[in-house]
Design an enzyme around this catalytic site. Structure first.
Site, mmCIF file in Angstrom:
data_model
loop_
_atom_site.group_PDB
_atom_site.id
_atom_site.type_symbol
_atom_site.label_atom_id
_atom_site.label_comp_id
_atom_site.label_asym_id
_atom_site.label_seq_id
_atom_site.Cartn_x
_atom_site.Cartn_y
_atom_site.Cartn_z
ATOM 1 N N THR A 1 57.016 -13.949 -4.344
ATOM 2 C CA THR A 1 55.907 -13.841 -3.403
ATOM 3 C C THR A 1 56.280 -14.569 -2.139
ATOM 4 O OG1 THR A 1 54.950 -15.807 -4.384
ATOM 5 C CG2 THR A 1 54.093 -13.702 -5.125
ATOM 6 N N THR B 1 64.415 -16.601 -5.275
ATOM 7 C CA THR B 1 65.593 -17.327 -4.796
ATOM 8 C C THR B 1 66.664 -17.543 -5.858
ATOM 9 O OG1 THR B 1 64.494 -19.429 -5.253
ATOM 10 C CG2 THR B 1 64.342 -18.572 -3.010
ATOM 11 N N LYS C 1 72.891 -20.801 -4.209
ATOM 12 C CA LYS C 1 71.757 -21.712 -4.405
ATOM 13 C C LYS C 1 72.312 -22.965 -5.076
ATOM 14 C CE LYS C 1 67.072 -22.029 -6.184
ATOM 15 N NZ LYS C 1 65.964 -21.421 -6.928
#
Lengths: 635, 461
Positions: B107, B183, B262
């Site tokens: 989202t 992510t 990440k």
């Protein structure tokens, strides 16, 4: 519109009564209701949702981060009033970080760890003391704060108990709820568009106790505050010291609005602030009535802003002239229908105009005061300049006009805010949180947040409070002070002494020693209580308590070997009690050795003689007996 | 009555509610052995225990009440909540570039259901305009939801679908594409799109958020605005990841899709370019490139779409004492390619040798990457490395393990000839292998060292 109605409302006539001038009935007539929200830090070694140490403050920092707060949409798709306000202010928030006291959790760069169990147990114990009904599952909620005082933009908080009560002089004061929550940052600076916070306090566990609005006078509010503070202090479960306890005071009068006054650090400040706020609401209602009588409504007040930079350039009013020379713009906002009202007193030494100035300061970030001037004030623009401003606005000289200046963007925000506040005046008392100021008055802090700012924390599961855990905490619960007082009364201890001992650290010692008195008539519970609170004793009961010494001493007192006066001499080994015959001998000896001179006046002379005699007798003979012997010997 | 009436409640609590005629969204007073509680019954989380009723009090707080403490429930009424994001029409400005936003899940913008805490994603241009009005200052936005999955559930099917959708939009003439993505695996998708979409004429910008957009401190809005600005105006026609540079609200960084990773489970500034410097930074002032060796924006629409992909590929993260059955198992299950994340310069232990030999004999393509993430594979330095190469494991330079993994799937999609696969793997396509590692491509400052702390304290983090 009949704007020139004379103002004959006594509520708007100054000077306003100072606190202390009104009897309690006056507040009851106003329909005053006061409730408290008391925040107290729990005494834990670590913070509530991370493992940082609690209670370590320092003025230094190692790093800074910069953030902004952005309103999130509320349930109805509208932005919450407070949220919108904070967004309008467009503040840059700077957090000062100290490696020792802050981790990635407080920086909002890591999710929470599990709720600190030590803190929860302490909160449950206090909820039980407040006679609250305990929940079976503690659900952690997020309460939005967009002022930046918490980097996440919300405070994690959870209800532990609801619907409790505490006794106040035969009445019951309702406790609406007790919540456990994380403390916020300490603000260190706020000027223009930048606000700075220190983060060491952030995340410390605290309890928030919310009372029902059951108090009807300023004094009652302070009394309840005192009662609650003392109650939790005796438990030893909370921190004490500067900043460890703070309260918000909720005030309303009939027809008014619940106003939350924040930043009340001292209980002593409560009565005067309640008084001021009651007067403010009374005045705002009078202003509303006057506006309605004049036919002024929210709809009739239009946003009309007139750029008067050119009109006031070169004015004799120094602060405006200097600002304009520095590139500021000046805008005028006429307020038709407000004639005579802007000068009406709302709080001691404060007029209605302050309400506008406050909004402009907080929301438009125009925080250099004065930040606006009004055509009804003396010593601002000259009368010729004001009439040019009125002309530019196309209003009569009687219509009040407010002029604000500063950066164009901020001035535009300020103008909209002035009209917004004027519209609110037609409704009465706007919902706000306000801040207590040093002089006992209060100023605007922000719009009161709506109920939409609470929502569940999805990062943590609920915590169960099992019956067994509850019982273990209940079994270990300290006795609340009011029950201690009842017990002391039953033992014949006087009111004042009972009150002091009930919240004194010596209480456990008293309960330990009291049973040793039963066999003896010589030492009464009243005397024991008095001795325990006597700072002259060799082992005062509040620090470095030595129970064995006290037990030995109390037993000797009970057997008559020593006297309470002997204990109060401060000697580690109190002098033995003297037999009456021995006492008489010592008095006679002391009288024989009286120095020459001394006062002649009979009463003074007797005290002077007693002073000399007691030097020899102190602690060995009861004072009254010594006096009798002296009288006998002299007669 | 239907299942929604007791949403999330299971026996024994379900029975207690039914017995007293109470449902989800009932306004009730519950009399319990611990006292009375008044409020609104909320749905129970499916993952929470079946023992408690969740009640929302008038103050907005939720509490849980154990079913066994319930004496009786008074039902006062019922108010079923229905939620919808308010839409505001996204303003059209003929002077602004067209940007397409694809949603894959997560989202990037959302609204919270304040009663249940559920997050309702905002996605249509109208919904987005309602929550991030600044987007209208940057572009004319069009949106399309491709998938609704958490990023760990993205896989070849979604990668291919996304690549095709992007190519389609480019051909339709958009100025740039933004892809909203969870992510966790954003760098896998960024890498695979870099191979599936070659010769891009416009920017393709992947974006997400580390703090969900229902929070006032969220990074979502700034990331989305930065991504839209990059897609609309940037000259860099590559697949990029656009996320926070520092943890402060200052600027975003644009990372090349094949060099980004990440690196922190929760920090805002979690995405880092590994072994190189980022492409550019982006903020409200625009895009500022840090380097010139990027593919430029073009007017033509000649994007090369190549989505062939073989998913019989695995990453083996080597650890000491690894047993050969790990490799054997992959071979036995028909895997066609293995990426090894080896220790140091690219090593595994000796007991694995027979298994590697067996894999080689079965025609499995094997490549070595390093679990140190920074630095090149170099298998000549130690004897072990030479032995492992003999067994068919090919050093893959400084390709990141995850990048090598998706590239191998893509390469096996192109050819079943191991030599051709090897040629494809070792030929840089989108910056996944670089010729040199600049010294500032490896900058992990060590906190606690006085001079480092002194330096760091001068800047916002």
């Amino acid at each position: 519109m009949s704007q020139d109605l004379p103002i004959d409302d006594p509520r708007l006539r100054g000077p306003l009564p100072a606190y202390g001038q009104w009897p309690p009935e006056r507040y009851r007539e106003l329909g005053l209701k006061v409730g408290l929200e008391i925040h107290q830090q729990l005494l834990t070694t670590r913070k509530l949702f991370c493992r940082c140490p609690a209670g370590r403050y320092a003025p230094e920092h190692d790093a800074e981060i910069l953030r902004h707060m952005r309103p999130t949409l509320s349930e109805l798709g509208e932005y919450d009033g407070t949220a919108l306000m904070e967004f309008k202010t467009r503040k840059q928030i700077i957090y000062l970080l100290r490696n020792e006291t802050v981790c990635t959790y407080e920086m909002d760069d890591a999710p929470p760890f599990e709720l600190n169990a030590e803190a929860l147990e302490r909160a449950i114990a206090i909820a039980l003391l407040l006679n609250c009904q305990l929940v079976s599952e503690v659900h952690i909620a997020r309460k939005q704060y967009l002022d930046g005082s918490i980097p996440t933009g919300f405070q994690r908080t959870a209800i532990v108990g609801v619907s409790g009560h505490v006794p106040l002089r035969g009445r019951r004061i309702g406790i609406r709820q007790l919540a456990i929550e994380e403390d916020s940052c300490r603000e260190v600076a706020d000027s223009g568009h930048t606000r700075t916070y220190r983060t060491d306090r952030l995340g410390m566990p605290l309890i928030e106790t919310v009372t029902e609005p059951d108090m009807t006078t300023p004094e009652e509010a302070a009394d309840v505050g005192q009662l609650l503070r003392r109650l939790v202090r005796v438990t030893g479960l909370v921190r004490t010291g500067a900043g460890a306890a703070r309260q918000d005071v909720n005030v309303s009068i009939a027809g008014g609005t619940r106003i939350e006054v924040k930043g009340v650090h001292s209980l002593r400040a409560i009565p005067a602030l309640v008084h001021s706020e009651a007067l403010r609401q009374r005045a705002l209602l009078a202003i509303r009535d006057a506006l309605r009588a004049r036919g002024v409504s929210a709809e009739s007040l239009r946003e009309r802003f007139v750029d008067v930079t050119a009109v006031v350039r070169g004015t004799g009013c120094q602060f405006i002239r200097q600002a304009l020379e520095g590139g500021a713009v000046a805008t005028a906002v006429p307020l038709p229908g407000f004639a005579g009202l802007l000068d009406a007193p709302t709080q001691p030494r404060t007029t209605f105009l302050r309400e506008f100035s406050d909004r402009v300061r907080v929301i438009a970030c125009l925080d250099e005061l004065p930040n606006l001037v009004c055509s009804t004030q003396e010593g601002t623009l000259g009368s010729l300049e004001w009439s040019r401003v009125a002309k530019a606005c196309n209003v009569s000289a009687e219509t009040p006009v407010i002029v604000v200046w500063g950066r164009a963007e901020d001035v535009a925000t300020a103008c909209r805010e002035i009209v917004l506040r004027a519209r609110e005046a037609t409704q009465g008392v706007p919902s706000e949180t306000r801040q207590l100021l040093d002089d006992g008055t209060n100023g605007f802090e922000r719009i009161l947040p709506g109920p939409n700012r609470m929502y569940p924390d999805t990062d943590l599961p609920p915590v169960q409070v099992a019956e067994s855990r509850l019982q273990a905490i209940a079994a270990d619960l300290p006795e609340p002070p009011w029950r201690r007082r009842e017990r002391l009364h039953e033992l014949g201890v006087g009111e004042d002494l009972a009150e002091r001992l009930s919240r004194h650290a010596a209480w456990p010692l008293f309960t330990r020693l009291a049973p040793r008195l039963t066999a003896s008539e010589r030492l009464k519970p009243q005397q024991l209580a008095s001795l325990l609170l006597d700072r002259r004793c060799a082992r005062p009961a509040d620090d470095a308590v030595d129970p064995a010494w006290w037990e030995r001493t109390i037993d000797r007192l009970a057997r008559g070997e020593i006297l309470p006066e002997g204990v109060a001499t401060g000697a580690d080994e109190p002098p033995p009690a003297a037999a009456e015959s021995d006492g008489r001998r010592r008095v006679a000896a002391a009288l024989a050795e009286l120095p020459a001179g001394g006062p002649a006046q009979p009463r003074q002379r007797e005290e002077w003689i007693m002073g000399h005699v007691m030097r020899a007798l102190r602690g060995r003979v009861p004072g009254r007996l010594a006096r009798d012997i002296v009288k006998e010997a002299r007669s | 009555m239907n299942g929604e009436d007791w949403k999330g409640y299971r026996p024994p609590t379900l029975g207690v509610l039914q017995e007293h005629g109470a449902m989800v969204w009932s306004q009730v007073t519950i009399h319990t052995t611990r006292g009375d509680f008044a409020g609104l019954i909320l749905p129970r989380s499916e993952t929470a225990d079946p023992e408690h009723i969740v009640l929302k009090l008038a103050t907005g707080y939720n509490v849980g009440l154990h079913h066994a403490t319930v004496r009786s429930i008074e039902v006062h009424g019922r108010k079923i909540a229905q939620y919808k994001i308010p839409e505001k029409e996204f303003p059209y400005d003929p002077g602004k570039p067209r940007v397409k936003l694809f949603g894959t899940g997560g989202t990037i913008a959302s609204r919270l259901d304040y009663r249940t805490g559920a997050v309702i994603p905002a996605f249509s241009p109208g919904e987005l305009y309602g929550s991030v009005p600044e987007l209208a200052d940057v572009c004319n936005l069009e949106t399309e939801k491709l998938y609704g999955v958490f990023s760990e559930n993205m896989g070849p099917e979604q990668w291919i679908g996304t690549a095709e959708a992007v190519a389609r939009e480019i051909e339709k003439g958009v100025a740039g594409v933004v892809i909203g993505h969870g992510t966790d695996t954003m760098h896998h998708t960024a890498a695979v799109l870099s191979f599936m979409l070659q010769d891009l004429p416009v920017p393709v910008v992947m974006v997400g958020s580390q703090r969900s957009s229902d929070r006032p401190s969220s990074d979502a809005a700034i990331n989305l605005i930065n991504a839209a600005r990059t897609a609309a105006t940037s000259d860099i026609a590559e697949v990029m990841v656009c996320m926070f540079g520092p943890t402060s609200d200052q600027y975003g960084l644009l990372h090349r899709g094949t060099r980004v990773r990440k690196m922190h489970s929760s920090y805002r500034s979690t995405f880092r370019t590994i072994g190189d410097i980022p492409l550019a930074r982006v903020d409200s002032q625009g895009v500022l490139p840090f380097r010139a060796d990027y593919r430029r924006r073009r007017e033509d629409r000649a994007v090369k779409l190549n989505t062939a992909f073989d998913d019989r590929v695995a990453i083996v993260y080597y650890y000491p004492a690894m047993k050969p059955d790990i490799i054997d198992s992959l071979v036995d299950h028909g895997y066609r390619g293995i990426i090894i994340a080896g220790t140091g310069l690219g090593h595994v232990n000796r007991p694995l040798y027979p298994a590697l030999q067996r894999a080689k004999d079965a025609g499995v393509s094997m490549f070595m990457t390093v679990q140190t993430l920074w630095g090149y594979v170099q298998m000549y330095v130690y004897e072990t490395g030479r032995e492992i190469m003999e067994l068919g494991v090919v050093p893959a330079a400084n390709m990141l393990p995850e990048v090598a993994y998706v590239k191998l799937g893509w390469a096996l999609g192109q050819s079943s000839d191991p030599r051709e696969v090897q040629r494809l793997m070792l030929t840089p396509i989108a910056g996944e292998i670089t010729e040199r590692e600049p010294h500032n491509g490896y900058l992990i400052l060590q906190g606690g060292i006085p001079e480092v702390d002194a330096f760091i304290s001068q800047y916002w983090k």
